[in-house]
Write a protein that holds these residues in place. Structure first.
Motif, PDB file in Angstrom:
ATOM      1  N   ARG A  13       0.844  -1.195   0.000  1.00  0.00           N
ATOM      2  CA  ARG A  13       0.000   0.000   0.000  1.00  0.00           C
ATOM      3  C   ARG A  13       0.884   1.253   0.000  1.00  0.00           C
ATOM      4  O   ARG A  13       1.624   1.485   0.951  1.00  0.00           O
ATOM      5  CB  ARG A  13      -0.916   0.011   1.222  1.00  0.00           C
ATOM      6  CG  ARG A  13      -1.892  -1.168   1.292  1.00  0.00           C
ATOM      7  CD  ARG A  13      -2.555  -1.235   2.648  1.00  0.00           C
ATOM      8  NE  ARG A  13      -1.542  -1.272   3.716  1.00  0.00           N
ATOM      9  CZ  ARG A  13      -1.805  -1.033   4.992  1.00  0.00           C
ATOM     10  NH1 ARG A  13      -3.031  -0.739   5.386  1.00  0.00           N
ATOM     11  NH2 ARG A  13      -0.840  -1.081   5.897  1.00  0.00           N
ATOM     12  N   VAL A  14       0.796   2.020  -1.077  1.00  0.00           N
ATOM     13  CA  VAL A  14       1.571   3.263  -1.188  1.00  0.00           C
ATOM     14  C   VAL A  14       0.597   4.434  -1.242  1.00  0.00           C
ATOM     15  O   VAL A  14      -0.347   4.430  -2.036  1.00  0.00           O
ATOM     16  CB  VAL A  14       2.458   3.280  -2.455  1.00  0.00           C
ATOM     17  CG1 VAL A  14       3.196   4.617  -2.576  1.00  0.00           C
ATOM     18  CG2 VAL A  14       3.459   2.136  -2.433  1.00  0.00           C
ATOM     19  N   VAL A  15       0.824   5.424  -0.374  1.00  0.00           N
ATOM     20  CA  VAL A  15       0.042   6.662  -0.424  1.00  0.00           C
ATOM     21  C   VAL A  15       0.976   7.795  -0.804  1.00  0.00           C
ATOM     22  O   VAL A  15       2.037   7.970  -0.197  1.00  0.00           O
ATOM     23  CB  VAL A  15      -0.641   6.964   0.935  1.00  0.00           C
ATOM     24  CG1 VAL A  15      -1.330   8.325   0.890  1.00  0.00           C
ATOM     25  CG2 VAL A  15      -1.652   5.868   1.280  1.00  0.00           C
ATOM     26  N   LEU A  36      -1.964   1.760  -5.055  1.00  0.00           N
ATOM     27  CA  LEU A  36      -1.585   3.172  -4.982  1.00  0.00           C
ATOM     28  C   LEU A  36      -2.775   4.093  -4.731  1.00  0.00           C
ATOM     29  O   LEU A  36      -3.820   3.960  -5.361  1.00  0.00           O
ATOM     30  CB  LEU A  36      -0.910   3.592  -6.293  1.00  0.00           C
ATOM     31  CG  LEU A  36      -0.471   5.057  -6.288  1.00  0.00           C
ATOM     32  CD1 LEU A  36       1.000   5.173  -5.951  1.00  0.00           C
ATOM     33  CD2 LEU A  36      -0.762   5.732  -7.597  1.00  0.00           C
ATOM     34  N   THR A  37      -2.567   5.046  -3.817  1.00  0.00           N
ATOM     35  CA  THR A  37      -3.540   6.113  -3.581  1.00  0.00           C
ATOM     36  C   THR A  37      -2.833   7.452  -3.722  1.00  0.00           C
ATOM     37  O   THR A  37      -1.816   7.686  -3.060  1.00  0.00           O
ATOM     38  CB  THR A  37      -4.152   6.006  -2.166  1.00  0.00           C
ATOM     39  OG1 THR A  37      -4.761   4.719  -2.011  1.00  0.00           O
ATOM     40  CG2 THR A  37      -5.192   7.095  -1.942  1.00  0.00           C
ATOM     41  N   LEU A  38      -3.354   8.311  -4.587  1.00  0.00           N
ATOM     42  CA  LEU A  38      -2.833   9.678  -4.726  1.00  0.00           C
ATOM     43  C   LEU A  38      -3.830  10.627  -4.071  1.00  0.00           C
ATOM     44  O   LEU A  38      -5.004  10.659  -4.441  1.00  0.00           O
ATOM     45  CB  LEU A  38      -2.661  10.037  -6.208  1.00  0.00           C
ATOM     46  CG  LEU A  38      -2.330  11.512  -6.520  1.00  0.00           C
ATOM     47  CD1 LEU A  38      -1.009  11.943  -5.907  1.00  0.00           C
ATOM     48  CD2 LEU A  38      -2.317  11.760  -8.036  1.00  0.00           C
ATOM     49  N   GLY A  75      -4.720   3.301 -10.153  1.00  0.00           N
ATOM     50  CA  GLY A  75      -4.594   3.812  -8.788  1.00  0.00           C
ATOM     51  C   GLY A  75      -5.840   4.599  -8.452  1.00  0.00           C
ATOM     52  O   GLY A  75      -6.613   4.946  -9.340  1.00  0.00           O
ATOM     53  N   ARG A  76      -6.037   4.871  -7.174  1.00  0.00           N
ATOM     54  CA  ARG A  76      -7.194   5.687  -6.803  1.00  0.00           C
ATOM     55  C   ARG A  76      -6.744   7.125  -6.575  1.00  0.00           C
ATOM     56  O   ARG A  76      -5.668   7.366  -6.017  1.00  0.00           O
ATOM     57  CB  ARG A  76      -7.925   5.113  -5.588  1.00  0.00           C
ATOM     58  CG  ARG A  76      -7.183   5.127  -4.301  1.00  0.00           C
ATOM     59  CD  ARG A  76      -7.997   4.503  -3.159  1.00  0.00           C
ATOM     60  NE  ARG A  76      -8.210   3.074  -3.296  1.00  0.00           N
ATOM     61  CZ  ARG A  76      -7.289   2.163  -3.010  1.00  0.00           C
ATOM     62  NH1 ARG A  76      -6.094   2.517  -2.579  1.00  0.00           N
ATOM     63  NH2 ARG A  76      -7.556   0.888  -3.154  1.00  0.00           N
ATOM     64  N   VAL A  77      -7.555   8.068  -7.025  1.00  0.00           N
ATOM     65  CA  VAL A  77      -7.294   9.494  -6.816  1.00  0.00           C
ATOM     66  C   VAL A  77      -8.302  10.001  -5.794  1.00  0.00           C
ATOM     67  O   VAL A  77      -9.510   9.821  -5.963  1.00  0.00           O
ATOM     68  CB  VAL A  77      -7.423  10.298  -8.137  1.00  0.00           C
ATOM     69  CG1 VAL A  77      -7.209  11.782  -7.867  1.00  0.00           C
ATOM     70  CG2 VAL A  77      -6.429   9.791  -9.169  1.00  0.00           C
ATOM     71  N   VAL A  78      -7.801  10.614  -4.740  1.00  0.00           N
ATOM     72  CA  VAL A  78      -8.660  11.162  -3.693  1.00  0.00           C
ATOM     73  C   VAL A  78      -8.519  12.676  -3.732  1.00  0.00           C
ATOM     74  O   VAL A  78      -7.442  13.214  -3.496  1.00  0.00           O
ATOM     75  CB  VAL A  78      -8.245  10.615  -2.304  1.00  0.00           C
ATOM     76  CG1 VAL A  78      -9.121  11.216  -1.209  1.00  0.00           C
ATOM     77  CG2 VAL A  78      -8.324   9.090  -2.297  1.00  0.00           C
ATOM     78  N   THR A  79      -9.603  13.364  -4.081  1.00  0.00           N
ATOM     79  CA  THR A  79      -9.551  14.821  -4.225  1.00  0.00           C
ATOM     80  C   THR A  79      -9.953  15.483  -2.913  1.00  0.00           C
ATOM     81  O   THR A  79     -11.107  15.852  -2.701  1.00  0.00           O
ATOM     82  CB  THR A  79     -10.471  15.271  -5.383  1.00  0.00           C
ATOM     83  OG1 THR A  79     -10.178  14.484  -6.533  1.00  0.00           O
ATOM     84  CG2 THR A  79     -10.229  16.739  -5.720  1.00  0.00           C
ATOM     85  N   SER A  80      -8.967  15.599  -2.039  1.00  0.00           N
ATOM     86  CA  SER A  80      -9.178  16.197  -0.725  1.00  0.00           C
ATOM     87  C   SER A  80      -7.802  16.419  -0.116  1.00  0.00           C
ATOM     88  O   SER A  80      -6.898  15.614  -0.342  1.00  0.00           O
ATOM     89  CB  SER A  80      -9.997  15.240   0.160  1.00  0.00           C
ATOM     90  OG  SER A  80     -10.186  15.794   1.452  1.00  0.00           O
ATOM     91  N   VAL A 104       4.692   8.745   0.573  1.00  0.00           N
ATOM     92  CA  VAL A 104       5.507   9.728  -0.149  1.00  0.00           C
ATOM     93  C   VAL A 104       4.853  11.093   0.025  1.00  0.00           C
ATOM     94  O   VAL A 104       3.691  11.285  -0.343  1.00  0.00           O
ATOM     95  CB  VAL A 104       5.599   9.387  -1.656  1.00  0.00           C
ATOM     96  CG1 VAL A 104       6.496  10.401  -2.373  1.00  0.00           C
ATOM     97  CG2 VAL A 104       6.132   7.975  -1.868  1.00  0.00           C
ATOM     98  N   ILE A 105       5.608  12.028   0.597  1.00  0.00           N
ATOM     99  CA  ILE A 105       5.082  13.384   0.798  1.00  0.00           C
ATOM    100  C   ILE A 105       5.693  14.289  -0.266  1.00  0.00           C
ATOM    101  O   ILE A 105       6.918  14.436  -0.359  1.00  0.00           O
ATOM    102  CB  ILE A 105       5.398  13.902   2.211  1.00  0.00           C
ATOM    103  CG1 ILE A 105       4.787  12.951   3.243  1.00  0.00           C
ATOM    104  CG2 ILE A 105       4.839  15.315   2.399  1.00  0.00           C
ATOM    105  CD1 ILE A 105       5.184  13.235   4.661  1.00  0.00           C
TER     106      ILE A 105
END
Length: 367
Positions: A13-15, A36-38, A75-80, A104-105
């Motif tokens: 799991r990568v954010v 992956l989550t962006l 991957g999933r894109v989270v708009t927040s 990853v920041i």
């Protein structure tokens, strides 16, 4: 709080927090090797160094403003916005919780941006109309953004009166004196007025009165103004997280040679938010993304952490566009200006190359 990730992905799991230059490339490169989550406050990635061209040619933004889902197929894109981090989870402003094995920041600088791509394109159209309808334009700030915007206007609208006011001893303080002098001479040749060592009181021009006052007592008439000053790092929110002690006095995340946050085995920081002693530029952020991606892939596959790739800052290279054909370029042992360095950057502003790095057609406009 709502937990969102499947348990079966544990270990992979990568954010990624931040969908700018570094975060978008990292996400693209990791999407088929991880769950992956962006997380990004906006729905799109923007090639930021092309933004000033888009202000004089709004259609240019059709290629440089790219919805995240165009290059992220897996991957999933989270708009927040992300609002908190623990050693296991990321929490968003919407109350969603994402567990991670690797974080990853890549939040870069703080800026107030429209949420959707269409809103961003409309913003460029409005800025273009503002420039087109003005006879005189004031640009506040003589760093790379102020210089490049002044140049774009001077080349595309040579009849307009452009004034730069900069609160410093010279233009482009992030590069050497030679490059700054060449930019200043170019501005003079295009009849752009440059006022140094002064600030502008933007409140001095009230409704209907388009006269601005400077700290040196000068008055400037301008139909409109653009603020081109540096933005603060987007790290204030980290002071309330488990990484609060990993920030230096300037709000940058302190990283080791592998671009991991110091003392953290599975948290990486890339791009402008790091304390790596180097010029903060887009192509450097992409190098950070490449190194961090290699290291995360190695760790996810159970590889020896001693084999991780280290990041070494290169020489300071800077190319500042001066309109569509010219630029000033600073290399380690040479500073040049004119059409020859302009061939490197000024025509396409690396937009095709940046799109290609994300698996997109360099030329096709997003529908």
């Amino acid at each position: 709080m709502e937990r969102t990730e499947p348990e079966s992905s544990k270990g992979r799991r990568v954010v990624v927090i931040g969908g700018g230059v570094a975060g978008s490339l990292t996400s693209k490169l990791l999407q088929f090797d991880s769950d992956l989550t962006l997380i990004d406050p906006k729905e799109y990635f923007e090639i930021t160094w092309a933004s000033l061209r888009s202000m004089v040619e709004p259609s240019f933004a059709e290629r440089s403003v790219i919805n995240h889902n165009k290059y992220l197929q897996n991957g999933r894109v989270v708009t927040s916005p992300a609002v908190n981090i623990t050693d296991t989870d990321v929490v968003t402003a919407d109350g969603l919780v994402f567990g991670y094995d690797y974080l990853v920041i890549a939040t870069g600088h703080n800026d107030v941006l429209p949420k959707t791509r269409q809103e961003k394109l409309s913003q460029y159209q409005a800025e273009y109309e503002k420039i087109k309808s003005s006879e005189s334009i004031l640009i506040v700030g003589g760093g790379p953004s102020g210089v490049e915007l002044a140049a774009e206007i001077a080349v595309d609208f040579p009849e307009k009166k452009v004034t730069i006011v900069h609160n410093g001893p010279r233009l482009l303080e992030f590069v050497g004196q030679k490059a700054a002098d060449k930019a200043f001479d170019w501005m003079k040749s295009k009849r752009v007025e440059v006022i140094l060592n002064q600030r502008v009181d933007l409140n001095s021009a009230s409704d209907g009165n388009k006269t601005y006052k400077t700290s040196g007592g000068e008055t400037i008439h301008a139909d409109c103004h653009f603020l081109c000053i540096g933005k603060p790092l987007s790290s204030e929110w980290l002071k309330g997280t488990f990484l609060k002690d990993n920030l230096d006095g300037k709000g940058r995340l302190m990283v080791d040679e592998y671009l991991r946050v110091k003392g953290r085995k599975n948290v990486f920081a890339i791009g402008d938010i790091t304390d790596v002693p180097e010029m903060k530029q887009g192509y450097i952020a992409e190098k950070h993304a490449s190194v961090a991606t290699k290291n995360i892939k190695l760790l996810m596959s159970g590889g020896n952490h001693k084999k991780m790739s280290s990041y070494k800052p290169g020489p300071d290279i800077a190319i500042i566009s001066l309109g569509r054909k010219e630029s000033v370029a600073q290399f380690p042992f040479l500073t040049v200006s004119g059409c020859v360095p302009g061939l490197i950057k000024s025509k396409d502003l690396f937009v095709g190359k940046t799109r290609k790095a994300r698996g997109l057609d360099p030329n096709i406009v997003e529908p």
